[in-house]
Design a protein around this motif. Structure first.
Motif, PDB file in Angstrom:
ATOM      1  N   THR A 165      80.423 -68.695 -21.344  1.00 42.16           N
ATOM      2  CA  THR A 165      79.554 -67.864 -20.518  1.00 42.16           C
ATOM      3  C   THR A 165      79.863 -68.171 -19.066  1.00 42.16           C
ATOM      4  OG1 THR A 165      77.240 -67.338 -19.953  1.00 42.16           O
ATOM      5  CG2 THR A 165      77.692 -69.581 -20.685  1.00 42.16           C
ATOM      6  N   GLY A 166      80.074 -67.140 -18.252  1.00 43.95           N
ATOM      7  CA  GLY A 166      80.709 -67.338 -16.953  1.00 43.95           C
ATOM      8  C   GLY A 166      79.810 -67.369 -15.746  1.00 43.95           C
ATOM      9  N   ASP A 167      80.461 -67.285 -14.574  1.00 44.59           N
ATOM     10  CA  ASP A 167      79.834 -67.237 -13.262  1.00 44.59           C
ATOM     11  C   ASP A 167      79.350 -68.600 -12.775  1.00 44.59           C
ATOM     12  OD1 ASP A 167      79.068 -65.880 -10.922  1.00 44.59           O
ATOM     13  OD2 ASP A 167      77.000 -65.714 -11.618  1.00 44.59           O
ATOM     14  N   ILE A 168      79.780 -69.681 -13.396  1.00 45.70           N
ATOM     15  CA  ILE A 168      79.484 -71.027 -12.925  1.00 45.70           C
ATOM     16  C   ILE A 168      80.821 -71.725 -12.717  1.00 45.70           C
ATOM     17  CG2 ILE A 168      78.431 -73.250 -13.486  1.00 45.70           C
ATOM     18  CD1 ILE A 168      76.340 -71.785 -15.108  1.00 45.70           C
ATOM     19  N   GLU A 169      81.049 -72.201 -11.516  1.00 48.48           N
ATOM     20  CA  GLU A 169      82.344 -72.774 -11.171  1.00 48.48           C
ATOM     21  C   GLU A 169      82.207 -74.243 -10.776  1.00 48.48           C
ATOM     22  OE1 GLU A 169      84.837 -68.945  -9.486  1.00 48.48           O
ATOM     23  OE2 GLU A 169      83.629 -70.118  -8.072  1.00 48.48           O
ATOM     24  N   MET A 170      83.190 -75.023 -11.137  1.00 46.49           N
ATOM     25  CA  MET A 170      83.232 -76.419 -10.741  1.00 46.49           C
ATOM     26  C   MET A 170      84.624 -76.771 -10.234  1.00 46.49           C
ATOM     27  SD  MET A 170      82.394 -77.886 -14.598  1.00 46.49           S
ATOM     28  CE  MET A 170      82.198 -79.541 -14.028  1.00 46.49           C
ATOM     29  N   ILE A 202      71.360 -68.954 -24.267  1.00 41.53           N
ATOM     30  CA  ILE A 202      70.896 -70.344 -24.243  1.00 41.53           C
ATOM     31  C   ILE A 202      71.924 -71.230 -23.547  1.00 41.53           C
ATOM     32  CG2 ILE A 202      70.264 -72.339 -25.634  1.00 41.53           C
ATOM     33  CD1 ILE A 202      68.149 -70.165 -25.595  1.00 41.53           C
ATOM     34  N   HIS A 203      73.198 -71.008 -23.840  1.00 41.44           N
ATOM     35  CA  HIS A 203      74.229 -71.829 -23.204  1.00 41.44           C
ATOM     36  C   HIS A 203      74.222 -71.634 -21.691  1.00 41.44           C
ATOM     37  CE1 HIS A 203      78.691 -73.222 -22.924  1.00 41.44           C
ATOM     38  NE2 HIS A 203      77.856 -74.196 -22.683  1.00 41.44           N
ATOM     39  N   ARG A 204      74.016 -70.400 -21.245  1.00 39.78           N
ATOM     40  CA  ARG A 204      73.978 -70.151 -19.805  1.00 39.78           C
ATOM     41  C   ARG A 204      72.791 -70.873 -19.170  1.00 39.78           C
ATOM     42  NH1 ARG A 204      75.835 -67.003 -15.518  1.00 39.78           N
ATOM     43  NH2 ARG A 204      74.673 -67.795 -13.743  1.00 39.78           N
ATOM     44  N   ARG A 205      71.627 -70.822 -19.800  1.00 34.02           N
ATOM     45  CA  ARG A 205      70.463 -71.517 -19.250  1.00 34.02           C
ATOM     46  C   ARG A 205      70.667 -73.028 -19.268  1.00 34.02           C
ATOM     47  NH1 ARG A 205      65.834 -67.789 -22.320  1.00 34.02           N
ATOM     48  NH2 ARG A 205      66.397 -65.837 -21.256  1.00 34.02           N
ATOM     49  N   PHE A 206      71.323 -73.513 -20.311  1.00 34.65           N
ATOM     50  CA  PHE A 206      71.657 -74.940 -20.406  1.00 34.65           C
ATOM     51  C   PHE A 206      72.599 -75.340 -19.268  1.00 34.65           C
ATOM     52  CE2 PHE A 206      74.618 -78.184 -21.994  1.00 34.65           C
ATOM     53  CZ  PHE A 206      73.749 -79.206 -22.328  1.00 34.65           C
ATOM     54  N   LEU A 207      73.617 -74.523 -19.024  1.00 34.40           N
ATOM     55  CA  LEU A 207      74.563 -74.814 -17.946  1.00 34.40           C
ATOM     56  C   LEU A 207      73.898 -74.760 -16.578  1.00 34.40           C
ATOM     57  CD1 LEU A 207      77.757 -72.901 -19.157  1.00 34.40           C
ATOM     58  CD2 LEU A 207      77.445 -75.381 -19.031  1.00 34.40           C
ATOM     59  N   ASP A 208      72.973 -73.839 -16.385  1.00 35.11           N
ATOM     60  CA  ASP A 208      72.259 -73.753 -15.102  1.00 35.11           C
ATOM     61  C   ASP A 208      71.544 -75.072 -14.801  1.00 35.11           C
ATOM     62  OD1 ASP A 208      72.982 -71.216 -14.288  1.00 35.11           O
ATOM     63  OD2 ASP A 208      71.265 -70.235 -15.246  1.00 35.11           O
ATOM     64  N   VAL A 209      70.994 -75.700 -15.836  1.00 33.91           N
ATOM     65  CA  VAL A 209      70.319 -76.986 -15.642  1.00 33.91           C
ATOM     66  C   VAL A 209      71.331 -78.091 -15.418  1.00 33.91           C
ATOM     67  CG1 VAL A 209      68.874 -78.731 -16.764  1.00 33.91           C
ATOM     68  CG2 VAL A 209      68.248 -76.314 -16.905  1.00 33.91           C
ATOM     69  N   MET A 210      72.370 -78.142 -16.234  1.00 30.77           N
ATOM     70  CA  MET A 210      73.363 -79.202 -16.112  1.00 30.77           C
ATOM     71  C   MET A 210      74.099 -79.142 -14.776  1.00 30.77           C
ATOM     72  SD  MET A 210      72.724 -80.866 -18.750  1.00 30.77           S
ATOM     73  CE  MET A 210      73.970 -82.127 -18.495  1.00 30.77           C
ATOM     74  N   HIS A 211      74.236 -77.931 -14.216  1.00 33.88           N
ATOM     75  CA  HIS A 211      74.893 -77.775 -12.913  1.00 33.88           C
ATOM     76  C   HIS A 211      73.894 -77.802 -11.757  1.00 33.88           C
ATOM     77  CE1 HIS A 211      79.192 -76.896 -13.782  1.00 33.88           C
ATOM     78  NE2 HIS A 211      78.698 -76.737 -14.994  1.00 33.88           N
ATOM     79  N   ARG A 229      71.459 -75.982 -10.963  1.00 28.84           N
ATOM     80  CA  ARG A 229      71.060 -74.697 -10.377  1.00 28.84           C
ATOM     81  C   ARG A 229      69.627 -74.345 -10.742  1.00 28.84           C
ATOM     82  NH1 ARG A 229      75.730 -70.523 -10.230  1.00 28.84           N
ATOM     83  NH2 ARG A 229      74.190 -69.201 -11.233  1.00 28.84           N
ATOM     84  N   SER A 230      69.116 -74.929 -11.831  1.00 31.66           N
ATOM     85  CA  SER A 230      67.752 -74.687 -12.289  1.00 31.66           C
ATOM     86  C   SER A 230      67.117 -76.005 -12.682  1.00 31.66           C
ATOM     87  CB  SER A 230      67.732 -73.736 -13.500  1.00 31.66           C
ATOM     88  OG  SER A 230      68.265 -72.478 -13.181  1.00 31.66           O
ATOM     89  N   SER A 231      65.795 -76.032 -12.668  1.00 31.15           N
ATOM     90  CA  SER A 231      65.063 -77.222 -13.073  1.00 31.15           C
ATOM     91  C   SER A 231      65.150 -77.414 -14.575  1.00 31.15           C
ATOM     92  CB  SER A 231      63.593 -77.093 -12.650  1.00 31.15           C
ATOM     93  OG  SER A 231      62.808 -78.086 -13.270  1.00 31.15           O
ATOM     94  N   ALA A 232      65.148 -78.675 -15.006  1.00 27.50           N
ATOM     95  CA  ALA A 232      65.180 -78.971 -16.436  1.00 27.50           C
ATOM     96  C   ALA A 232      63.975 -78.377 -17.161  1.00 27.50           C
ATOM     97  CB  ALA A 232      65.232 -80.481 -16.646  1.00 27.50           C
ATOM     98  N   LYS A 233      62.876 -78.178 -16.446  1.00 27.07           N
ATOM     99  CA  LYS A 233      61.667 -77.628 -17.065  1.00 27.07           C
ATOM    100  C   LYS A 233      61.879 -76.217 -17.588  1.00 27.07           C
ATOM    101  CE  LYS A 233      58.602 -80.369 -14.095  1.00 27.07           C
ATOM    102  NZ  LYS A 233      57.561 -80.326 -13.038  1.00 27.07           N
ATOM    103  N   THR A 234      62.861 -75.490 -17.025  1.00 27.98           N
ATOM    104  CA  THR A 234      63.062 -74.100 -17.452  1.00 27.98           C
ATOM    105  C   THR A 234      63.501 -74.019 -18.912  1.00 27.98           C
ATOM    106  OG1 THR A 234      65.365 -74.114 -16.667  1.00 27.98           O
ATOM    107  CG2 THR A 234      63.671 -73.410 -15.100  1.00 27.98           C
ATOM    108  N   LEU A 235      64.112 -75.073 -19.426  1.00 32.33           N
ATOM    109  CA  LEU A 235      64.544 -75.051 -20.818  1.00 32.33           C
ATOM    110  C   LEU A 235      63.386 -75.199 -21.792  1.00 32.33           C
ATOM    111  CD1 LEU A 235      67.792 -77.225 -20.653  1.00 32.33           C
ATOM    112  CD2 LEU A 235      67.595 -74.737 -20.721  1.00 32.33           C
ATOM    113  N   MET A 236      62.227 -75.587 -21.298  1.00 36.24           N
ATOM    114  CA  MET A 236      61.059 -75.751 -22.156  1.00 36.24           C
ATOM    115  C   MET A 236      60.149 -74.526 -22.157  1.00 36.24           C
ATOM    116  SD  MET A 236      61.429 -78.725 -23.613  1.00 36.24           S
ATOM    117  CE  MET A 236      63.222 -78.452 -23.623  1.00 36.24           C
ATOM    118  N   ARG A 237      60.593 -73.442 -21.536  1.00 31.75           N
ATOM    119  CA  ARG A 237      59.782 -72.227 -21.556  1.00 31.75           C
ATOM    120  C   ARG A 237      59.722 -71.665 -22.977  1.00 31.75           C
ATOM    121  NH1 ARG A 237      62.423 -69.519 -16.091  1.00 31.75           N
ATOM    122  NH2 ARG A 237      61.222 -70.770 -14.578  1.00 31.75           N
ATOM    123  N   PRO A 238      58.565 -71.106 -23.371  1.00 33.28           N
ATOM    124  CA  PRO A 238      58.415 -70.618 -24.752  1.00 33.28           C
ATOM    125  C   PRO A 238      59.500 -69.635 -25.180  1.00 33.28           C
ATOM    126  CG  PRO A 238      56.290 -70.690 -23.657  1.00 33.28           C
ATOM    127  CD  PRO A 238      57.304 -71.005 -22.607  1.00 33.28           C
TER     128      PRO A 238
END
Length: 450
Positions: free
Chosen positions: A105-110, A408-417, A419-428
């Motif tokens: 899943t794209g648009d995240i660069e390192m 899910i992988h994109r949201r996971f990557l947003d946290v690992m990079h 870009r987003s708070s870890a709390k976002t992965l716990m949203r219902p």
């Protein structure tokens, strides 16, 4: 401000100096290592003695890359033009869980580069500002005037002690900072330090680029071995047409220094890129090992008294499990907090409580990402927070779902990079989708070739 002093020419220190250059007439970076001239940043640079982990693999996460490009426009492009690798998670960043490649899943660069290469480029760009200069010296302590820090005591190259006066002092001396001692010597309370023993060991080796095709510019592997051990690995292309490979393990499973053992661990990794590089690549020199005994954080925000004219950034604030690659990007976040504090118009003659409150939010989020996974390890002692068991199971659910579900992988990557708070992965909604994706996979409804 007339003058700001930054203690340490690390990545955190250099970024703080860049931020301060917009607010101070003069910024002095006090660095103990005798670094090469700013224009010397070739690919064969040795790491500074003050960066013992400088030989190990480094990758700049997406959030960190974006922030540095904001303060130093074109920085990532400059790195790539000089030989570093820019990798996109949609094409050439491949993540593996127990040997199975996660859906792309794209648009995240390192950015993948050696630490000396990246740091030298950053040093050159920051020192190009007319009001920023580097002074070689070792910090001996802080100078106090009344209820504020008014400068820093340091020894120059000839071991002669001097005092550098400053309106604001930024401690970027790292996890071994003596800031607690310096504060105590001035009659101020020390910040409490939390430690989480993790006993991580890892080894890094350079390889000449093999002739065969390699689909991944960066690859990351997490493998749960049948006997309960957890092994991790990362590889990436770096400047000089080389590849750098890191293998890691915990406690008694730490890798050694030998080439044969290093290649064996790569061959035993269930992820194909590691086995392929072990077969095709030619090692350059011996692997270099590093041990990370514990995660640390200093709780400045819990103090009831603190002098004005002093802040801390980088590993002085918090040092996480380096396997998650949060260090450099956390430093960019601390620089953002410093910029917000300075732009608020608050006087450096008052304690920087607002800075430490904002920095705490950054540290809390990165600490949660790292500590939640570290506390799952059987050898890691330390109190499990309330709700740990539930949080751990939900985290495992997200990781399993990220193998096959691109959302899910994109949201996971947003946290690992970062870009987003870890709390976002716990949203219902995220948890429900993860549960559905895991059920689909477990019932065989997902293409096993993904």
């Amino acid at each position: 401000m007339r003058r700001a002093a930054v203690l340490g020419g690390s990545i955190a220190g250099l970024l703080a100096a860049r931020v301060l250059s917009d607010h101070a007439d003069e910024v002095v970076v006090l660095e103990r290592d005798d670094v090469a001239p700013a224009g010397d940043f070739g690919g064969d640079r040795e790491p500074r003695p003050g960066v013992p982990q400088g030989t190990q693999m480094h990758a700049l996460l997406d959030a960190g890359r974006r922030r540095i490009d904001h303060w130093l426009p074109g920085f990532a492009t400059e790195l790539v033009a000089a030989g570093a690798a820019l990798a996109d998670t949609g094409t050439d960043v491949h993540s593996f869980l127990d040997g199975r490649r996660k859906v792309l899943t794209g648009d995240i660069e390192m950015v993948s580069a050696t630490r000396p290469f990246l740091e030298a480029h950053l040093r050159r760009r920051v020192l190009a500002f007319d009001n920023v200069r580097l002074v070689n010296g070792r910090v001996r302590g802080l100078a106090f005037t009344g209820d504020r820090v008014s400068g820093v005591r340091y020894a120059d190259a000839a071991d002669a002690e001097d005092v550098l006066t400053a309106d604001l002092v930024v401690d970027a001396t790292g996890r071994a900072s003596r800031i607690g001692t310096w504060l105590r010597e001035g009659g101020w309370p020390e910040p409490g330090m939390r430690r989480m023993p993790v006993d991580l060991g890892y080894a890094t080796a350079l390889f000449r680029r093999p002739a065969g095709p390699h689909d991944a510019t960066l690859a990351q592997s997490l493998a749960n071995l049948p006997d309960g051990r957890l092994r991790l690995g990362t590889l990436g292309r770096v400047e000089g047409d080389r590849w750098v490979v890191l293998v890691a393990g915990y406690a008694d499973d730490r890798p050694g220094r030998g080439v044969e053992e290093f290649l064996l661990r790569c061959k035993e990794d269930p992820a194909a890129p590691f086995r392929q590089l072990a077969e095709d690549g030619e090692p350059i020199g011996e692997p270099v090992t590093y041990r990370h005994p514990d995660n640390r954080r200093r709780d400045f925000h819990l103090l009831d008294r603190f002098p004005a004219g002093l802040v801390a950034v980088g590993d002085t604030l918090a040092s996480f499990n380096p396997i998650y690659g949060q260090g450099m990007s956390s430093a960019t976040s601390h620089a953002s907090c410093l910029a917000t504090y300075l732009e608020s118009g608050q006087s450096p003659r008052d304690p920087a409580w607002s800075y430490f409150r904002q920095a705490r939010t950054v540290v809390d989020d990165a600490w949660q990402t790292s500590a939640l996974n570290d506390l799952k390890l059987p050898h890691v002692t330390g109190p499990r927070p309330r709700g740990f068991t539930v949080a751990s199971r939900l985290s495992d659910l997200i990781v399993r779902a990220s193998v096959t579900d691109p959302v899910i992988h994109r949201r996971f990557l947003d946290v690992m990079h970062m870009r987003s708070s870890a709390k976002t992965l716990m949203r219902p909604g995220t948890l429900l989708r993860a549960a559905w994706a895991t059920r689909q996979r477990d019932t065989g409804r997902v293409d096993a070739a993904v």
